[in-house]
Design a protein around this motif. Structure first.
Motif, PDB file in Angstrom:
ATOM      1  N   ASN A 199       0.803  -1.220   0.000  1.00 42.39           N
ATOM      2  CA  ASN A 199       0.000   0.000   0.000  1.00 42.39           C
ATOM      3  C   ASN A 199       0.837   1.272   0.000  1.00 42.39           C
ATOM      4  O   ASN A 199       0.293   2.364  -0.112  1.00 42.39           O
ATOM      5  N   GLU A 200       2.153   1.138   0.135  1.00 42.52           N
ATOM      6  CA  GLU A 200       3.040   2.298   0.184  1.00 42.52           C
ATOM      7  C   GLU A 200       3.971   2.391  -1.020  1.00 42.52           C
ATOM      8  O   GLU A 200       4.818   3.278  -1.066  1.00 42.52           O
ATOM      9  N   HIS A 201       3.868   1.466  -1.986  1.00 36.68           N
ATOM     10  CA  HIS A 201       4.834   1.427  -3.084  1.00 36.68           C
ATOM     11  C   HIS A 201       4.175   1.338  -4.448  1.00 36.68           C
ATOM     12  O   HIS A 201       3.105   0.743  -4.586  1.00 36.68           O
ATOM     13  N   LEU A 202       4.841   1.919  -5.439  1.00 38.61           N
ATOM     14  CA  LEU A 202       4.385   1.867  -6.821  1.00 38.61           C
ATOM     15  C   LEU A 202       5.608   1.833  -7.744  1.00 38.61           C
ATOM     16  O   LEU A 202       6.470   2.706  -7.661  1.00 38.61           O
ATOM     17  N   PRO A 207     -10.676   4.859  -3.136  1.00 42.39           N
ATOM     18  CA  PRO A 207     -10.820   4.522  -4.549  1.00 42.39           C
ATOM     19  C   PRO A 207      -9.806   3.497  -5.071  1.00 42.39           C
ATOM     20  O   PRO A 207      -9.779   3.215  -6.259  1.00 42.39           O
ATOM     21  N   GLY A 208      -8.987   2.923  -4.186  1.00 43.85           N
ATOM     22  CA  GLY A 208      -8.086   1.844  -4.589  1.00 43.85           C
ATOM     23  C   GLY A 208      -8.886   0.597  -4.858  1.00 43.85           C
ATOM     24  O   GLY A 208     -10.116   0.671  -4.923  1.00 43.85           O
ATOM     25  N   PRO A 209      -8.288  -0.532  -5.009  1.00 39.37           N
ATOM     26  CA  PRO A 209      -6.842  -0.759  -4.903  1.00 39.37           C
ATOM     27  C   PRO A 209      -6.099  -0.145  -6.088  1.00 39.37           C
ATOM     28  O   PRO A 209      -6.669   0.097  -7.137  1.00 39.37           O
ATOM     29  N   TYR A 210      -4.778   0.074  -5.870  1.00 39.66           N
ATOM     30  CA  TYR A 210      -3.916   0.666  -6.883  1.00 39.66           C
ATOM     31  C   TYR A 210      -2.888  -0.362  -7.333  1.00 39.66           C
ATOM     32  O   TYR A 210      -2.578  -1.312  -6.622  1.00 39.66           O
ATOM     33  N   SER A 211      -2.332  -0.134  -8.517  1.00 40.15           N
ATOM     34  CA  SER A 211      -1.300  -1.068  -9.001  1.00 40.15           C
ATOM     35  C   SER A 211      -0.030  -0.927  -8.180  1.00 40.15           C
ATOM     36  O   SER A 211       0.205   0.096  -7.541  1.00 40.15           O
TER      37      SER A 211
END
Length: 186
Positions: free
Chosen positions: A107-110, A134-138
């Motif tokens: 949840n802290e990295h992209l 509005p996640g989840p994010y890639s």
């Protein structure tokens, strides 16, 4: 007797103050969420049509003079590859698998994969974190690479560290990793 009690009491005061101040210090220590230390980045790509066609590229010594001698990705034109990234911190003994730390803090990295102009490939992250709407994010520990016509260039790999600010874009946070892999598409 009173004299002995008085001396004992006077000795207890500094000890009590010392113990009280130690306890107070322990309470005021704030946790930190520092960037990951990364010395080695490896990309491993597997051709989806030919599972035996595995391409690995590694950049070493990212904290000093980077070694790109094993960093070139030589890929087949018009192919689709599944990819994984692995990261190490070789300044630690034993070597620390920074990939595991990132996996624990999805949840802290992209990861942001950006091909240079003229390099005929696209990269799509295939894994997601567990951030609420509005996640989840890639995330980008796993990804897909689609090549087109023959070309050469670089693939810039950036790992963004985004504690408490991840929003699906590369803008917030700071960089744990920023390196380029030479790419040849044949």
């Amino acid at each position: 007797m009173i004299h002995v009690l008085k001396k004992s009491f006077l000795l207890l005061i500094p000890v009590g103050l010392l113990l009280g101040s130690c306890n107070k210090d322990e309470q005021t220590v704030a946790p930190t969420d520092d960037n990951e230390a990364i010395t080695t980045a490896t990309l491993t790509l597997t051709n989806k049509a030919l599972p035996g066609d595995i391409v690995t590229a590694t950049v070493e010594n990212l904290n000093t003079t980077a070694d790109f001698s094993k960093a070139t990705l030589t890929l087949t034109a018009n192919a689709t590859y599944s990819g994984v990234v692995s990261l190490l911190d070789k300044t630690k003994t034993p070597t620390l698998d920074a990939t595991e730390e990132i996996r624990e803090k999805l949840n802290e990295h992209l990861f942001v994969y950006t091909p240079s102009t003229g390099l005929n490939l696209t990269v799509t992250n295939t894994d997601k974190d567990t951030n609420p709407s509005p996640g989840p994010y890639s995330v980008g520990l796993t990804f897909e690479v689609v090549t087109k016509a023959a070309s050469t260039g670089t693939l810039n790999v950036v790992l963004r560290h985004q504690p408490n600010v991840k929003n699906g874009t590369a803008a917030p946070g700071s960089s744990d990793l920023d390196t380029k892999f030479p790419v040849v598409i044949k």
